[in-house]
Scaffold this motif. Sequence first.
Motif, mmCIF file in Angstrom:
data_model
loop_
_atom_site.group_PDB
_atom_site.id
_atom_site.type_symbol
_atom_site.label_atom_id
_atom_site.label_comp_id
_atom_site.label_asym_id
_atom_site.label_seq_id
_atom_site.Cartn_x
_atom_site.Cartn_y
_atom_site.Cartn_z
ATOM 1 N N LEU A 1 2.386 -2.533 2.987
ATOM 2 C CA LEU A 1 3.528 -3.103 3.690
ATOM 3 C C LEU A 1 4.210 -4.055 2.716
ATOM 4 O O LEU A 1 3.666 -5.096 2.367
ATOM 5 C CB LEU A 1 3.062 -3.833 4.955
ATOM 6 C CG LEU A 1 4.127 -4.242 5.963
ATOM 7 C CD1 LEU A 1 4.950 -3.052 6.418
ATOM 8 C CD2 LEU A 1 3.484 -4.938 7.158
ATOM 9 N N LEU A 2 5.398 -3.678 2.283
ATOM 10 C CA LEU A 2 6.013 -4.318 1.118
ATOM 11 C C LEU A 2 7.359 -4.947 1.432
ATOM 12 O O LEU A 2 8.149 -4.401 2.209
ATOM 13 C CB LEU A 2 6.209 -3.274 0.011
ATOM 14 C CG LEU A 2 4.942 -2.574 -0.487
ATOM 15 C CD1 LEU A 2 5.285 -1.312 -1.247
ATOM 16 C CD2 LEU A 2 4.118 -3.523 -1.344
ATOM 17 N N GLN A 3 7.613 -6.063 0.788
ATOM 18 C CA GLN A 3 8.927 -6.695 0.825
ATOM 19 C C GLN A 3 9.666 -6.253 -0.435
ATOM 20 O O GLN A 3 9.458 -6.776 -1.523
ATOM 21 C CB GLN A 3 8.772 -8.215 0.865
ATOM 22 C CG GLN A 3 10.060 -8.963 1.117
ATOM 23 C CD GLN A 3 9.820 -10.460 1.234
ATOM 24 O OE1 GLN A 3 9.099 -11.051 0.442
ATOM 25 N NE2 GLN A 3 10.411 -11.067 2.248
ATOM 26 N N PRO B 1 10.677 -5.301 12.446
ATOM 27 C CA PRO B 1 10.554 -5.837 11.080
ATOM 28 C C PRO B 1 10.286 -4.782 10.013
ATOM 29 O O PRO B 1 10.450 -5.059 8.825
ATOM 30 C CB PRO B 1 9.375 -6.805 11.192
ATOM 31 C CG PRO B 1 8.568 -6.291 12.348
ATOM 32 C CD PRO B 1 9.565 -5.719 13.321
ATOM 33 N N ILE B 2 9.858 -3.578 10.405
ATOM 34 C CA ILE B 2 9.597 -2.514 9.434
ATOM 35 C C ILE B 2 10.761 -1.539 9.493
ATOM 36 O O ILE B 2 10.985 -0.858 10.489
ATOM 37 C CB ILE B 2 8.267 -1.798 9.726
ATOM 38 C CG1 ILE B 2 7.108 -2.811 9.703
ATOM 39 C CG2 ILE B 2 8.014 -0.684 8.701
ATOM 40 C CD1 ILE B 2 5.764 -2.233 10.120
ATOM 41 N N ARG C 1 14.372 -5.612 5.609
ATOM 42 C CA ARG C 1 13.202 -5.296 6.431
ATOM 43 C C ARG C 1 12.090 -4.735 5.546
ATOM 44 O O ARG C 1 12.345 -4.226 4.451
ATOM 45 C CB ARG C 1 13.571 -4.297 7.534
ATOM 46 C CG ARG C 1 14.554 -4.875 8.554
ATOM 47 C CD ARG C 1 14.509 -4.093 9.866
ATOM 48 N NE ARG C 1 15.087 -2.751 9.766
ATOM 49 C CZ ARG C 1 14.956 -1.816 10.711
ATOM 50 N NH1 ARG C 1 14.238 -2.075 11.808
ATOM 51 N NH2 ARG C 1 15.517 -0.635 10.560
ATOM 52 N N LEU C 2 10.883 -4.829 6.019
ATOM 53 C CA LEU C 2 9.735 -4.397 5.240
ATOM 54 C C LEU C 2 9.703 -2.874 5.098
ATOM 55 O O LEU C 2 10.253 -2.152 5.929
ATOM 56 C CB LEU C 2 8.444 -4.882 5.897
ATOM 57 C CG LEU C 2 8.249 -6.401 5.969
ATOM 58 C CD1 LEU C 2 7.017 -6.739 6.796
ATOM 59 C CD2 LEU C 2 8.132 -7.009 4.575
ATOM 60 N N THR D 1 4.662 -10.409 9.371
ATOM 61 C CA THR D 1 4.495 -9.237 10.223
ATOM 62 C C THR D 1 3.075 -8.698 10.180
ATOM 63 O O THR D 1 2.509 -8.500 9.099
ATOM 64 C CB THR D 1 5.467 -8.122 9.789
ATOM 65 O OG1 THR D 1 6.813 -8.606 9.914
ATOM 66 C CG2 THR D 1 5.299 -6.883 10.650
ATOM 67 N N SER E 1 1.993 -8.325 6.209
ATOM 68 C CA SER E 1 2.687 -8.888 5.054
ATOM 69 C C SER E 1 3.749 -9.848 5.546
ATOM 70 O O SER E 1 4.348 -9.630 6.606
ATOM 71 C CB SER E 1 3.323 -7.774 4.209
ATOM 72 O OG SER E 1 3.942 -8.319 3.051
ATOM 73 N N THR E 2 4.000 -10.878 4.775
ATOM 74 C CA THR E 2 4.918 -11.971 5.152
ATOM 75 C C THR E 2 4.634 -12.373 6.599
ATOM 76 O O THR E 2 3.526 -12.799 6.907
ATOM 77 C CB THR E 2 6.396 -11.598 4.901
ATOM 78 O OG1 THR E 2 6.746 -10.427 5.634
ATOM 79 C CG2 THR E 2 6.623 -11.347 3.413
ATOM 80 N N SER F 1 7.103 -16.579 3.659
ATOM 81 C CA SER F 1 7.394 -15.900 2.394
ATOM 82 C C SER F 1 6.137 -15.947 1.543
ATOM 83 O O SER F 1 5.169 -16.642 1.877
ATOM 84 C CB SER F 1 8.560 -16.574 1.664
ATOM 85 O OG SER F 1 8.178 -17.870 1.226
ATOM 86 N N HIS F 2 6.141 -15.232 0.430
ATOM 87 C CA HIS F 2 4.958 -15.216 -0.427
ATOM 88 C C HIS F 2 4.667 -16.593 -1.010
ATOM 89 O O HIS F 2 3.501 -16.943 -1.213
ATOM 90 C CB HIS F 2 5.137 -14.198 -1.555
ATOM 91 C CG HIS F 2 5.204 -12.780 -1.077
ATOM 92 N ND1 HIS F 2 4.318 -12.265 -0.151
ATOM 93 C CD2 HIS F 2 6.044 -11.761 -1.406
ATOM 94 C CE1 HIS F 2 4.613 -10.999 0.075
ATOM 95 N NE2 HIS F 2 5.658 -10.668 -0.667
#
Length: 440
Positions: free
Chosen positions: A311-313, A347-348, A319-320, A258, A255-256, A186-187
């Motif tokens: 690529l964003l949460q 994951p996307i 999912r991204l 992935t 991101s995260t 996680s961030h």
Amino acid sequence: MSTAFEVNFDGLIGPSHNYGGMSEGNLASASNSGEVSNPREAALQGLEKMRLLLRAGLVQGVLPPLPRPNYDLLVAAGFGGSDAQMIEAAASQAPQLLKAAYSASSMWAANAATVSPSADTSDGRLHLTAANLSTMLHRSIEHPDTVATLLAIFENEDRFAVHAALPMHADFADEGAANHVRLGESHGSEGVELFVYGRESGESTAGFPARQTKLASESIARSHGLAPQRTVFARQSRAAIDAGAFHNDVVSVGSTDTLFYHELAFERTDETLEALRKAGDGLFDLKSVMVPQADVPIEDAIRSYLFNSQLLQMPGEDRLVLLAPLETEETESTRRFCEKMTTGNGPIGRVQFVDVRQSMRNGGGPACLRLRVVMTEDEIAAAHQGVMMDEAKIDALQDIVRRTYRDRLSPADLADPAFANECQLAREALLEALELSGLI
């Protein structure tokens, strides 16, 4: 583990946005060289992208444009007299130099700095190192003003450490976060930082320039106090560079947990993935999404900027989300791949397209336009609040842009001293709106 957010600090496109064609290896920049640009539309498109993410529930910041023209460059090149005299002399004697002095390339904030969040650093502070951008003249003049901007925003030394650019030597060539990926569960959790370089110190290569050196990446990792076992250095493939991937973020984004990448992104892909898995052992399980060359030729990936996407949460989505330029949707191979990818269970989960055509024509997609800064709630509160976006502030910035930016600009217009005054007045109005008048 503290609650943290990925704050996107987008570069606000400046009033001198023009198609100068000064970036060797950037195919879009070269192909549109000399054409008429629309600074007003460019800035409004960038601000609408910020609004889109703000409305999605993300934290959004902004970096103001740097002062243009850069008179220090003209003085260093031997021009003197009044500002107007320097501009007129440079226009007749060294027009390429004048274009460099006017460059609005700081809009691509992914090159502003390399950022390590406090969860990864030995002193528990958020570290930012301004990129020297030494490979290209028009970008090499940015870092003094970038450092001043970063210090104004991240001034609390108890929470932030802003580092000056590395030495201006080819062995230390550094292009910032465009060659850096941070991965983690996680961030807010401890993560793994991936640095991608194109050449070793002292190494010369034929073809397009490899803009990031391993020494630069290693130096930044040391100054940020990163744990060696959580840090990975990988070489970008020569095939990608020669195809026009002047930065790694043209062929890879993460991101995260992935990593989304093209088959030709890395020189030794299997070794890179294994190193990331080893570095992340006990922290997260790496999810890798590879785009095969057979499905998307690297020329299509670069032309469409599939990977130069955010690529964003997104809040509320499991999912991204890939925020990609319209050109990705308009290129058949990348559109097909996105459709196939998101119908699976990877994951996307979704691709959203955004219009940043003015930036794209100069060689920068959605990812180029933003500097990712993972921040805790306390760090966000400690940063300069004037650059943190809300709807009203975006409206205010757009009003200034509509009032002060031209909707048509050709390279020949740079010779007019009156345009320099326009740029100064526009920037001053923007800085006042962002409560950064100290940078004037």
